[in-house]
Design an enzyme around this catalytic site. Structure first.
Site, PDB file in Angstrom:
ATOM      1  N   SER A 236      33.829  23.402  73.991  1.00 19.38           N
ATOM      2  CA  SER A 236      34.278  24.756  74.301  1.00 19.38           C
ATOM      3  C   SER A 236      35.049  25.363  73.140  1.00 19.38           C
ATOM      4  O   SER A 236      35.926  24.721  72.547  1.00 19.38           O
ATOM      5  CB  SER A 236      35.185  24.743  75.533  1.00 19.38           C
ATOM      6  OG  SER A 236      35.787  26.013  75.716  1.00 19.38           O
TER       7      SER A 236
ATOM      8  N   HIS B 297      37.242  27.517  73.480  1.00 16.25           N
ATOM      9  CA  HIS B 297      38.623  27.744  73.927  1.00 16.25           C
ATOM     10  C   HIS B 297      39.554  26.646  73.413  1.00 16.25           C
ATOM     11  O   HIS B 297      40.762  26.879  73.253  1.00 16.25           O
ATOM     12  CB  HIS B 297      38.678  27.822  75.449  1.00 16.25           C
ATOM     13  CG  HIS B 297      38.140  29.110  76.000  1.00 16.25           C
ATOM     14  ND1 HIS B 297      38.903  30.256  76.111  1.00 16.25           N
ATOM     15  CD2 HIS B 297      36.905  29.445  76.446  1.00 16.25           C
ATOM     16  CE1 HIS B 297      38.165  31.231  76.619  1.00 16.25           C
ATOM     17  NE2 HIS B 297      36.947  30.768  76.817  1.00 16.25           N
TER      18      HIS B 297
ATOM     19  N   ASP C 297      39.154  35.198  76.412  1.00 13.83           N
ATOM     20  CA  ASP C 297      38.379  36.049  77.303  1.00 13.83           C
ATOM     21  C   ASP C 297      39.260  37.228  77.678  1.00 13.83           C
ATOM     22  O   ASP C 297      40.446  37.044  78.010  1.00 13.83           O
ATOM     23  CB  ASP C 297      37.978  35.290  78.573  1.00 13.83           C
ATOM     24  CG  ASP C 297      37.048  34.121  78.282  1.00 13.83           C
ATOM     25  OD1 ASP C 297      36.328  34.185  77.265  1.00 13.83           O
ATOM     26  OD2 ASP C 297      37.045  33.159  79.071  1.00 13.83           O
TER      27      ASP C 297
ATOM     28  N   GLU D 251      28.036  37.011  77.353  1.00  9.99           N
ATOM     29  CA  GLU D 251      29.440  37.099  77.753  1.00  9.99           C
ATOM     30  C   GLU D 251      30.148  38.186  76.942  1.00  9.99           C
ATOM     31  O   GLU D 251      30.706  37.914  75.869  1.00  9.99           O
ATOM     32  CB  GLU D 251      30.144  35.747  77.549  1.00  9.99           C
ATOM     33  CG  GLU D 251      29.632  34.645  78.468  1.00  9.99           C
ATOM     34  CD  GLU D 251      30.485  33.389  78.404  1.00  9.99           C
ATOM     35  OE1 GLU D 251      31.460  33.362  77.610  1.00  9.99           O
ATOM     36  OE2 GLU D 251      30.186  32.439  79.148  1.00  9.99           O
TER      37      GLU D 251
ATOM     38  N   HIS E  85      33.988  37.496  75.865  1.00  7.11           N
ATOM     39  CA  HIS E  85      34.386  36.309  75.105  1.00  7.11           C
ATOM     40  C   HIS E  85      34.496  36.649  73.618  1.00  7.11           C
ATOM     41  O   HIS E  85      33.497  36.870  72.932  1.00  7.11           O
ATOM     42  CB  HIS E  85      33.343  35.211  75.326  1.00  7.11           C
ATOM     43  CG  HIS E  85      33.663  33.909  74.662  1.00  7.11           C
ATOM     44  ND1 HIS E  85      33.999  32.769  75.366  1.00  7.11           N
ATOM     45  CD2 HIS E  85      33.675  33.548  73.351  1.00  7.11           C
ATOM     46  CE1 HIS E  85      34.195  31.768  74.507  1.00  7.11           C
ATOM     47  NE2 HIS E  85      34.013  32.226  73.279  1.00  7.11           N
TER      48      HIS E  85
END
Length: 313
Positions: free
Chosen positions: A195, A197, A204, A253, A256
């Site tokens: 990920s 993140h 996000d 997305e 993102h």
């Protein structure tokens, strides 16, 4: 960063039609000194004196306009589109441009240094938690992005989810896998270590009209449109764009954002490339593989404990 595109100097020649042409490897452009109906370059001469027995030919007076010569343009060829040469793959986590995805994961123990809470709005009150944190550089850039959205367009953006640890991403992925199955989990969430993140460079975002949810409809809001057109000015890219799902491996997305610095962000915005395309490593995982293959051990106790919450035996 050195530009991926080059300019060319075109030599001059004169084609058979008498037109001056600039010649390049991708086409020819005709440059005429006079257009149709222009004044002729030559001036009509006076008629000769009459000679006995000979009738002089009629000669146009100097005020008459001679017909323009017929000019034939050189043929035009379509331009050749150049594809930038892929950059050397970067997995160096001391930079802001390194690649993280399913095929280039982070170590389980990787944690970015000096995670801080950026000076932006969040839809929750406790901003000391992990998902409100980013690396200092990315956080400062995010604050500038959010400030510009308000100052330039009176739009208010909110941070929803930024840093996630390996353990937190495991819980998210395993929960999606247990509730919705492999195909959905792999399209909409990343497995632990895979990920963005976990980098601390990603967040996000959403807005009030979306109830701060992460939905594709964010792209159609004024906030989403402005972000898509301006995020690169502050070093962010839309990491998972529309119609690039087979290359990134993830569904679209629009919420993102990934920080890569202003130089690379501008290049990716202008060319429409994803990070995978920029580095020349599009996903090699087929749709069938993603639909059927989990990225964690589904026999492990850590997963079974989550699975049984949704599928009691």
């Amino acid at each position: 960063m050195k530009s991926l595109f080059h300019s060319f100097r075109l030599p001059l020649f004169v084609c058979a039609a008498g037109a001056a042409c600039f010649v390049g490897g991708c086409g020819k452009k005709t440059e005429l000194s006079e257009g149709p109906g222009g004044t002729p370059a030559a001036t009509a001469t006076a008629a000769p004196s009459a000679t006995p027995g000979i009738t002089p030919s009629a000669v146009p007076s100097p005020t008459e306009t001679l017909p323009s010569p017929t000019l034939t343009e050189c043929p035009t060829e379509p331009p050749v589109t150049k594809t930038p040469t892929p950059a050397p793959l970067n997995t160096d986590t001391s930079t802001v441009t390194y690649l993280v995805n399913r095929e280039y994961p982070l170590p389980e123990d990787f944690v970015p240094e000096n995670l801080t809470t950026p000076d932006v709005l969040f839809p929750f009150s406790d901003t000391s938690i992990d998902k409100a944190k980013m690396t200092p550089e990315a956080g400062r850039a995010l604050a500038l992005l959010f400030d510009a959205a308000y100052e330039e367009a009176r739009l208010t953006l909110y941070g929803v989810s930024a840093y996630r640890s390996y353990a937190r991403q495991y819980t998210i992925y395993a929960t999606n896998l247990a509730r919705y199955g492999t195909a959905h989990a792999n399209r909409y969430s990343a497995a632990p270590g895979r990920s963005e993140h976990q980098t601390g460079l990603t967040i996000d975002i959403s807005c009030a009209s979306e109830d701060f949810l992460l939905e594709s409809t964010f792209a159609d809001t004024p906030e989403g449109v402005w972000t898509a057109e301006n995020a690169h000015r502050f070093g962010f890219i839309l990491r998972y764009p529309k119609e690039k799902e087979d290359i990134t491996g993830y569904n679209y997305e629009p919420w993102h954002l990934r920080y890569v610095g202003t130089e690379l962000a501008a290049l990716l915005y202008e060319t429409g490339l994803t990070l995978e395309e920029y580095y020349g490593v599009p996903s090699s995982l087929t749709g069938e593989y993603l639909d059927t293959t989990p990225f964690i051990d589904t026999a492990a106790e850590s997963y079974r404990s989550i699975y049984t919450q949704y599928h009691p035996e």
